[in-house]
Scaffold this active site. Structure first.
Site, mmCIF file in Angstrom:
data_model
loop_
_atom_site.group_PDB
_atom_site.id
_atom_site.type_symbol
_atom_site.label_atom_id
_atom_site.label_comp_id
_atom_site.label_asym_id
_atom_site.label_seq_id
_atom_site.Cartn_x
_atom_site.Cartn_y
_atom_site.Cartn_z
ATOM 1 N N LYS A 1 48.567 39.205 55.732
ATOM 2 C CA LYS A 1 48.052 38.430 56.861
ATOM 3 C C LYS A 1 48.083 36.915 56.662
ATOM 4 O O LYS A 1 48.057 36.154 57.631
ATOM 5 C CB LYS A 1 46.622 38.866 57.164
ATOM 6 C CG LYS A 1 46.495 40.263 57.763
ATOM 7 C CD LYS A 1 46.893 40.305 59.214
ATOM 8 C CE LYS A 1 46.496 41.616 59.876
ATOM 9 N NZ LYS A 1 46.749 41.605 61.326
ATOM 10 N N ASP B 1 39.195 42.850 61.266
ATOM 11 C CA ASP B 1 38.778 44.053 60.549
ATOM 12 C C ASP B 1 38.782 43.818 59.044
ATOM 13 O O ASP B 1 38.384 44.694 58.287
ATOM 14 C CB ASP B 1 39.719 45.216 60.885
ATOM 15 C CG ASP B 1 39.477 45.764 62.279
ATOM 16 O OD1 ASP B 1 38.313 46.044 62.595
ATOM 17 O OD2 ASP B 1 40.442 45.904 63.041
#
Length: 395
Positions: free
Chosen positions: A74, A121
């Site tokens: 990410k 998340d």
């Protein structure tokens, strides 16, 4: 009895794919990543022993657990999107984005009071916290109900980032982050599109193309011009859409057979395709899955058309499929190297193993055209992000 795997075919409409993901359009993205401290391509791991066991030609795993020391991919999207935000804030135009330019002392003085906010998340929030620290800014991270405390602590450990575990599901946490940004002057850096909010999630999606470009170069170095199959995990679908869009351009709108993989409890891409009207469908409530990074109920509207038009198949996988993938990678039964993969990172490999070894799934394996000629590319999108859970599954 284990819950079943279900797979449906795509329409393969082959509509024009967004030019934002063309190799020429994202070449500058990769150059920016190469300017970051500690940048290096992540490994492309070959698993020849497992390939022989499963009756396919090759299995390659792009191991993103080693990206920037973040245990997940990410940081690619967060760092590039944050750089575009900072360049706009500083009114820099025309110059290629470069880490040294954006961290010069005079620039740091101007941006040190900026605060970024996001909902996550886990892995995206960690990437945002890391990128904010890299540029000398601050970050606030909202997390959905049910978040494992260890994932929140991993984000707090980066520059003392402020983290709040909310009582909301992921998609409502995204909306709350957007509201707080409006109310407090924070800079929203979210990996899914909202009404009137497209440039930043598009930049995040572009950031993910770096790992696809690396993987194709690494395959080429091994004499493979094109994999026959690609498996891509999807939450909101930003990574899957970014990689598939890049592949569609790279291979002249004829990408490899691509399967989109989701948890069965929150398969918003699968359900969107299944309803058959071409529109994205939201999955509400508070779905539960061990694949925390994929527990997202609303497709990213910006990458949904790519997934709808270019994916070949869509798979809904129960949690046992992710566990199978984790165990297989952690404990190779041949001379293959072990790979540490978290739940969201391992589910595609688990699906491949299940399709190849379970006689009840033979028809699905045939539907996906998996055979001894197949060269398969997988992305391990996260490593061990929940140590207690990981040990319980693979130990």
């Amino acid at each position: 009895m284990k819950p079943p795997i279900t797979i449906i075919p795509g329409a393969a409409q082959g509509q024009a794919v967004t030019p934002l993901l063309a190799p020429a359009a994202v070449a500058a993205v990769r150059r920016f990543h190469q300017s970051l401290p500690d940048y290096q391509p992540t490994p492309l791991v070959s698993l020849p022993g497992l390939a022989r066991k499963l009756g396919v030609a090759n299995i390659f795993v792009k191991d993103e657990s080693q990206r920037f020391g973040l245990n997940a991919f990410k940081g690619l999207g967060a760092s590039y999107a944050m750089a575009t935000i900072l360049a706009a804030y500083l009114q820099l135009s025309g110059d290629p984005l470069d880490y040294a330019m954006l961290t010069a002392p005079a620039v740091r003085q101007q941006i040190q009071t900026l605060t970024f906010i996001t909902a996550t998340d886990g892995n995206h929030g960690k990437g945002v916290a890391w990128a904010a620290a890299l540029f000398g800014c601050r970050a606030i991270v909202l997390m959905p109900r049910g978040t494992k405390p260890c994932r929140a602590e991993a984000i707090r450990a980066i520059n003392g980032t402020r983290v709040e575990i909310t009582d909301l599901n992921y998609d409502d946490a995204v909306r709350q982050a957007a509201q707080l940004a409006d109310e407090n002057g924070y800079l929203l850096i979210q990996d899914t599109g909202l009404a009137g909010y497209e440039a930043i999630p598009n930049a995040i999606t572009q950031g993910y193309t770096t790992m696809a470009a690396e993987a194709l170069e690494q395959l080429y170095d091994r004499g493979i011009a094109k994999p026959s199959h690609v498996f891509l995990q999807a939450g909101v679908g930003s990574m899957a859409g970014g990689v598939l869009g890049y592949l569609a351009h790279y291979y002249d709108q004829a990408p490899p057979l691509t399967t989109i993989v989701e948890p069965d409890t929150v398969a918003c891409i699968y359900k969107s395709v299944a309803q058959g009207n071409g529109q994205p469908l939201a999955v509400g409530g508070h779905p539960e899955t061990i694949m925390a990074g994929l527990n997202c109920g609303e497709p990213n509207p910006l990458t949904w058309p790519i997934l709808r038009d270019y994916a070949s198949f869509y798979a809904r996988c129960p949690d046992w499929v992710a566990e199978l993938g984790m165990q297989t990678l952690a404990h190779p039964q041949t001379s293959d190297p072990a790979i540490v993969a978290g739940e969201s990172g391992a589910v595609s490999l688990g699906l491949l193993v299940a399709l190849s070894q379970d006689q009840n799934l033979t028809s699905l394996k045939a539907q996906l055209q998996l055979d001894y000629n197949s060269t398969i590319l997988l992305f391990n999108t996260e490593g061990n992000t929940d140590p207690e859970g990981y040990q319980a599954i693979v130990g």
